[in-house]
Design an enzyme around this catalytic site. Structure first.
Site, short mmCIF file in Angstrom:
data_model
loop_
_atom_site.label_atom_id
_atom_site.label_comp_id
_atom_site.label_asym_id
_atom_site.label_seq_id
_atom_site.Cartn_x
_atom_site.Cartn_y
_atom_site.Cartn_z
N GLU A 1 -3.81 -11.41 12.47
CA GLU A 1 -4.14 -10.01 12.79
C GLU A 1 -5.63 -9.81 12.57
OE1 GLU A 1 -1.82 -7.18 10.54
OE2 GLU A 1 -3.16 -5.52 10.98
N ASP B 1 -9.52 -7.42 3.54
CA ASP B 1 -9.19 -6.35 4.49
C ASP B 1 -10.24 -6.15 5.58
OD1 ASP B 1 -7.96 -4.28 5.72
OD2 ASP B 1 -8.34 -2.79 4.16
N GLU C 1 0.82 -1.22 0.00
CA GLU C 1 0.00 0.00 0.00
C GLU C 1 0.85 1.26 0.00
OE1 GLU C 1 -4.47 -0.10 1.92
OE2 GLU C 1 -2.82 0.33 3.26
N GLU D 1 -13.30 -0.20 11.56
CA GLU D 1 -13.17 0.58 10.33
C GLU D 1 -14.28 0.26 9.33
OE1 GLU D 1 -9.44 -0.18 8.36
OE2 GLU D 1 -10.01 0.93 6.55
O1 GCW Z 1 -7.64 -1.53 6.15
C1 GCW Z 1 -6.65 -0.80 5.54
C2 GCW Z 1 -6.84 0.55 6.12
C3 GCW Z 1 -5.58 1.35 6.21
C4 GCW Z 1 -4.52 0.49 6.88
C5 GCW Z 1 -4.29 -0.75 6.06
C6 GCW Z 1 -3.31 -1.72 6.70
C7 GCW Z 1 -2.78 1.15 8.36
O2 GCW Z 1 -7.82 1.22 5.37
O3 GCW Z 1 -5.87 2.51 6.93
O4 GCW Z 1 -3.33 1.18 7.08
O5 GCW Z 1 -5.49 -1.46 5.93
O6 GCW Z 1 -3.76 -2.66 7.33
O7 GCW Z 1 -2.12 -1.54 6.55
#
Ligand code: GCW
Length: 733
Positions: free
Chosen positions: A405, A383, A310, A411
């Site tokens: 994790e 995610d 990312e 979120e």
């Molecule tokens: O879920 C996504 C989030 C990001 C996050 C990323 C991750 C810390 O939108 O905000 O960044 O995953 O897990 O690295």
């Protein structure tokens, strides 16, 4: 004895003076009613401070244990029990290790199997008197035992004939704070960061101790202080001094400190031209940086790394592999006993299916990592969605310890205002069967190390903690912190039993309250799944903020940032074909699982659209068409929230007015937003399905265009990145 008395007095004052603002979490220790008070008084008539060397006077886990016991008993029983150096009356509580307490040593208790963190609580007779011993091999084990004993009292369990022994099944039980050095929290919905970097190291906020107590009470033994999107400054000397001060506060509670390390730190703060993990200067820089950290923090836990992921820098910037990157750090940490938690959350935008990427990148590297590296894998392949199937890396890495994790912060599940108890989500993934070694190869057995014999094991939860008085932004989100800790201690515990413990400790033991609230919690996550992403849909949230629905969004630069990429809805149907006719991501699972998920007739309906593109008229097990079923699921989700509100409305008599009102207000927000989700999703998908809504399902309140125009000028958890919104249109919901 003096400090014990002082703690007792303070504890009593605190119990009467504070309003119920949720600050005390599940450690409220309210005065018990009869018959429990008398019953427990008889068992806790005296605390025996048996540490010959007065170890309990030294700041450390034993002192923390004694002080917690005193605090708990003072609150629950209404008076501080006397403390003596030896047993003088029946109902003595004895705590210690064989080393700290001769009386414990003399009992020759079976402590060996408890390891370095387990504990034993046993009712026995010492010197002719009834006593309860809380014993362990280490002081921190005693601390965990004390919290367990207090939990029994708080939840009205019998304590006369105890024979409990418990040890954690996972070694690393850590919170990952996505806290930035400027005090903001990425995906945080509970206010600012609790770490006050500005005032550290000189000022140690009393909250740090409260945080440590709460973590220790559920067995959490590590904390990663800073965001995985890491600011390299955390590794500079001034910040390390602050970190060391924090470590000093957390240490007596068994909490080790870890840091997120930015891979490019040698360039950012080290003045080097490269961060290539095979470059000798880079390796030397990390070695000396790690040595410096250990000089300041001798029990530093290690580092967490988000690299080549990312947009974060990583080994792939230099044509190196994840193993090259992780091993370089592991080599620097190994002499000190530190670990590397290397995240497997990787994706590149050009891919046909993002769900495939982590497996494709990491499986070829299995066996190439140093022994002190753990691969940190999110529970699902995309995610932290309301529901995902388990990540195919669980079961695929036989020679590399994989830790799980999960996200505790919500979120993608409605932020702090939606009531969603995550116990069932965690339990669902832990109990998923990978079939890696035949039936019974659950994710729990992968991560506890029993399946492949991992030498290090762990579970991480992305914290939902902030500076709000109630810590987590809402009363019920405290339960998610709680259940994470309990399941990391023992992944075989049940989400329902844990919810019940939490309700009893946090609110009330009254069965007329406990039963409906536990039921409400247990159904709450499914309600979110239904009104946001039913039947295996995922990532339908508005871009960036992830607040509210955006199933129509298609204009993001990167294809896999768009909800339409995930729903693939068109005039023929909806869903992502991950079978052999599509991306074939399903082939990443063991053959038994792959066969089940691939087949439209055997795939669990909850994963249907995750694995299949399905015609709108396809008949589901209910006999209804997919379209009808989809509309019904959205509607059920809203109905479930309405039912939660109704349940809560009937419970005012059992809860203090402050917390009652907060929950009631948040449930009202949740109902409004659930309806927004339902209406917007149905309005959009109906433009593609072109089918009428089934009987009993109401039409959306507004035309689609109005939902599409919704835009918020600001929203929490997305610091500095909220999209421009002009004109702001907060009309809906
Ligand atoms: O879920 C996504 C989030 C990001 C996050 C990323 C991750 C810390 O939108 O905000 O960044 O995953 O897990 O690295």
């Amino acid at each position: 004895m003096l400090w014990l008395a002082a703690v007792a007095v303070l504890g009593m004052r605190a119990a009467t003076a504070r309003a119920e603002d949720g600050h005390r979490l599940w450690l409220r220790y309210p005065l018990l009613e009869e018959p429990w008070r008398s019953e427990y008084r008889a068992v806790a008539a005296q605390i025996v401070d048996c540490s010959a060397a007065r170890q309990s006077a030294v700041a450390g886990p034993l002192r923390a244990a004694q002080s917690e016991l005193m605090r708990g008993l003072t609150g629950l029983l209404g008076a501080a029990p006397p403390v003596a150096g030896r047993i003088t009356e029946a109902g003595a509580l004895l705590l210690g290790t064989p080393r700290s307490c001769a009386l414990v040593a003399r009992e020759r208790l079976p402590l060996r199997a408890l390891g370095s963190e387990g504990f034993l609580i046993r009712s026995l007779t010492v010197r002719g008197r009834a006593a309860t011993v809380i014993a362990a091999n280490t002081d921190v084990g005693v601390l965990y035992g004390v919290f367990d004993f207090l939990r029994l009292l708080q939840t009205h369990r019998p304590v006369e004939h105890l024979d409990i022994s418990s040890r954690p099944r996972l070694q690393l039980r850590v919170l990952d704070h996505w806290d930035n050095l400027d005090g903001t929290v990425e995906r945080g919905y509970a206010g600012a960061s609790i770490w006050d970097w500005w005032k550290l190291p000189d000022y140690l906020d009393p909250r740090y101790v409260e945080y440590a107590r709460a973590c220790a009470s559920i067995g959490i033994n590590g904390t990663v202080l800073n965001n995985v999107n890491a600011n390299p400054l955390i590794l500079t000397r001034p910040y390390l001094v602050k970190v060391a001060a924090l470590a000093g506060v957390l240490r007596p509670y068994g909490l080790k400190v870890y840091l997120s390390a930015r891979f490019s730190a040698p360039i950012d703060i080290g003045g080097l031209k490269t961060a290539d993990p095979l470059d000798p200067a880079v390796r030397a820089w990390w070695r000396s940086k790690v040595d410096e950290i250990y000089r300041l923090i001798p029990d530093f836990g290690g580092v967490l790394v988000k690299a080549s992921s990312e947009g974060q820098p990583g080994p792939q910037d230099y044509g190196r592999t994840h193993a090259d990157g992780a091993n370089m750090l592991a080599d620097a940490l190994a002499p000190h006993g530190g670990v590397v938690m290397w995240r497997a959350f990787v994706y590149g935008h050009s891919r046909e299916d993002r769900a495939r990427q982590a497996y494709d990148e990491f499986v070829p590297l299995d066996g190439k990592f140093r022994p002190n590296v753990l691969l940190q894998v999110k529970n699902g392949p995309i995610d932290f969605q309301p529901r995902e199937p388990f990540h195919p890396l669980f079961g695929a890495m036989r020679h590399t310890p994989v830790m799980m994790e999960v996200q505790i912060t919500k979120e993608y599940l409605g932020f702090a205002t939606h009531l969603a108890y995550l116990g069932p989500l965690y339990e669902e993934v832990l109990r998923s069967d990978t079939y890696a070694k035949g039936k019974g190869s659950t994710v729990a057995r992968v991560i506890d190390g029993s399946l492949f014999g991992y030498r290090i094991t762990g579970m991480a939860g992305v914290a939902n903690i902030g500076a709000d008085r109630n810590w987590t932004g809402s009363e019920f989100d405290q339960a998610n912190w709680y259940v994470f800790g309990r399941l990391a201690w023992d992944p075989t515990l049940g989400a329902k039993a844990i919810a019940e413990e939490w309700v009893r400790m946090t609110f009330s033991n009254d069965p007329a309250f406990v039963a409906p609230v536990v039921a409400m919690m247990m159904g709450s996550r499914e309600a979110v799944v239904d009104y946001m992403t039913p039947l295996g849909l995922a990532h339908q949230m508005a871009t960036g903020t992830h607040y509210g629905p955006g199933p129509w969004v298609a204009d993001n630069r990167e294809p896999d940032w768009n909800p339409v990429y995930y729903n693939r809805a068109d005039s023929t149907g909806i869903g992502f074909d991950r079978t052999a006719s599509g991306s074939d991501a399903v082939a990443q699972y063991a053959p038994h699982v792959a066969a089940e998920f691939s087949n439209l007739r055997t795939v669990p309906e909850q994963y249907l659209l995750w694995f299949h593109h399905v015609p709108w008229d396809y008949r589901l097990s209910s006999g209804r068409t997919l379209w009808d079923e989809l509309a019904l699921h959205y509607t059920h989700g809203v109905d479930a929230v309405r039912a939660m509100r109704k349940t809560w409305n009937g419970l005012a008599a059992y809860v203090d007015p402050e917390r009652y009102a907060e929950v009631a207000a948040f449930l009202a927000i949740q109902e409004r937003e659930a309806k927004w989700w339902r209406d917007a999703s149905i309005a959009y998908f109906q433009t593609l399905s072109k089918r009428p809504l089934p009987p009993g399902v109401a039409a959306p309140a507004h035309p689609l265009a109005e939902y599409e125009a919704v835009c918020f000028p600001s929203s929490p958890g997305y610091p500095g990145k909220t999209p421009a919104c002009s004109p702001p249109n907060p009309v809906i919901p």
